[in-house]
Design an enzyme around this catalytic site. Structure first.
Site, mmCIF file in Angstrom:
data_model
loop_
_atom_site.group_PDB
_atom_site.id
_atom_site.type_symbol
_atom_site.label_atom_id
_atom_site.label_comp_id
_atom_site.label_asym_id
_atom_site.label_seq_id
_atom_site.Cartn_x
_atom_site.Cartn_y
_atom_site.Cartn_z
ATOM 1 N N ASP A 37 0.855 -1.196 0.000
ATOM 2 C CA ASP A 37 0.000 0.000 0.000
ATOM 3 C C ASP A 37 0.886 1.240 0.000
ATOM 4 O OD1 ASP A 37 -1.883 1.959 0.316
ATOM 5 O OD2 ASP A 37 -2.657 1.269 2.231
ATOM 6 N N HIS A 38 1.246 1.690 -1.197
ATOM 7 C CA HIS A 38 2.177 2.814 -1.344
ATOM 8 C C HIS A 38 1.517 3.989 -2.054
ATOM 9 C CE1 HIS A 38 6.527 1.325 -0.640
ATOM 10 N NE2 HIS A 38 5.695 0.573 0.066
ATOM 11 N N GLY A 106 4.543 2.324 8.932
ATOM 12 C CA GLY A 106 4.620 3.119 7.720
ATOM 13 C C GLY A 106 5.992 3.683 7.407
ATOM 14 N N GLU A 107 6.038 4.372 6.266
ATOM 15 C CA GLU A 107 7.271 5.023 5.809
ATOM 16 C C GLU A 107 6.987 6.459 5.383
ATOM 17 O OE1 GLU A 107 6.250 2.323 3.700
ATOM 18 O OE2 GLU A 107 7.363 0.682 4.629
ATOM 19 N N ASN A 110 5.558 7.337 1.810
ATOM 20 C CA ASN A 110 4.146 7.308 1.463
ATOM 21 C C ASN A 110 3.286 8.247 2.291
ATOM 22 O OD1 ASN A 110 4.560 5.020 -0.375
ATOM 23 N ND2 ASN A 110 5.018 3.929 1.518
ATOM 24 N N SER A 172 9.346 -5.814 14.466
ATOM 25 C CA SER A 172 10.715 -6.312 14.347
ATOM 26 C C SER A 172 11.517 -6.205 15.630
ATOM 27 C CB SER A 172 11.451 -5.557 13.239
ATOM 28 O OG SER A 172 11.454 -4.163 13.510
ATOM 29 N N GLY A 173 11.036 -5.429 16.602
ATOM 30 C CA GLY A 173 11.752 -5.254 17.867
ATOM 31 C C GLY A 173 10.825 -5.441 19.045
ATOM 32 N N THR A 190 9.622 -9.202 7.671
ATOM 33 C CA THR A 190 10.209 -9.476 6.360
ATOM 34 C C THR A 190 11.606 -10.085 6.448
ATOM 35 O OG1 THR A 190 10.997 -7.191 6.223
ATOM 36 C CG2 THR A 190 8.861 -7.691 5.206
#
Length: 320
Positions: A37-38, A106-107, A110, A172-173, A190
């Protein structure tokens, strides 16, 4: 066996092509289709970024068996979490219960289209509040919510499936895994990292699904596949801390300008070697993942890959 998924990469194909790939993936025998979803592609050379939720609705109507999932949607900037809950519930109905809502923090790539990108600590707080909104709405509650980042004066989902849409959370953490253990029905990661699986189990995730994602570039010519992987996926090894904060494709192009073709080929198997691609997938199996979605790098390679997957790759993976 581990469920094998196919990744609909919104960054490397247009919407009609992606619907066609989803139909072909179902026919080939994939059990899951995950959708990125970008708003932007990672690199300009990828050249696409259609709206994932419109695509999902079309795929739900064009397929009948394959499970569907966002991998992932950020519920804190472009979308208010109450709206994400409504979209997920609608997808649950359109897909006849085949949809899982995959969420993540998110990033910048985006989310900056609607305003400034928050600090990582604020993003974590926003994600937790979003989960506190989405979870009860999907469960059929009437919600009133007042937090530091989000307000919901009153919300109720009038159309939702009888079985609430499952939530999977990218983590991830320790802090994000704790959120996944408390609020989510499944984990997304991932990297084939068994330590993250152990953390998830300890945080309340024991027995819940774990979704992974592996990139490959299949084709008859290894040299050509290496070129495609370098052109399209050289951002891949930059790491989450970099990928989360760069603002646009030109930034990813600059950050990955010194990544060599051989560097990409070291982390993404390229070419016709079936066992090399199986080995990349098997790393996730050995780490304890229950679902693994394959990313075939390069739009022009998809039809050939899906035929090969039907005839060779999927039968070999079922042996695992």
């Amino acid at each position: 066996m581990v469920a094998v998924g196919y990744t609909l990469m919104c960054e490397q194909a247009g919407p009609k092509q992606l619907v066609d790939y989803a139909v072909r993936a179902e026919d080939a025998g994939f059990g899951l289709a995950v959708v990125s979803d970008h708003y932007y592609p990672w690199l300009e050379s990828q050249g696409h970024s259609p709206y994932a939720w419109s695509l999902l609705g079309a795929v739900a109507q064009a397929t009948s068996r394959i499970d569907l999932m966002t991998m992932v949607t950020c519920p804190t900037r472009r979308y208010h979490p109450a709206v994400v809950a409504q979209k997920a519930a609608t997808m649950g109905l359109l897909s006849d219960g085949r949809f899982t809502l995959g969420l993540g923090s998110g990033e910048n790539l985006n989310e900056h289209v609607v305003g400034a990108w928050p600090h990582v600590q604020e993003r974590h707080e926003m994600l937790e509040e979003a989960l506190q909104i989405i979870r009860p709405l999907l469960d059929g509650e009437t919600l009133t919510y007042s937090g530091d980042h989000f307000e919901v004066p009153e919300a109720y989902l009038w159309d939702r499936p009888e079985r609430p849409v499952p939530i999977a959370l990218a983590a991830s953490g320790p802090s994000s895994v704790d959120l996944a253990g408390e609020y989510a029905d499944a984990l997304i990661n991932t990297e084939p990292d068994p330590h993250v699986i152990d953390l998830f189990d300890s945080a309340g995730g024991a027995g819940k699904p774990r979704y992974g994602q592996v990139a490959i570039c299949y084709g008859p010519d290894e040299e050509q596949c290496r070129k495609i992987a370098h052109e399209q996926f050289r951002w891949f090894g930059l790491g989450w801390k970099v990928n989360a904060d760069l603002p646009g494709p030109e930034s990813f192009d600059s950050a990955s300008s010194f990544v060599r073709e051989e560097d990409v080929a070291d982390s993404i198997p390229c070419g016709p070697d079936l066992e090399a691609h199986v080995a990349a997938f098997k790393r996730f199996v050995d780490a304890g993942f229950t679902h693994v979605a394959v990313v075939q790098v390069g739009d022009e390679t998809q039809p050939r890959f899906l035929d090969w997957a039907r005839d060779e790759f999927l039968p070999r993976l079922r042996q695992l």
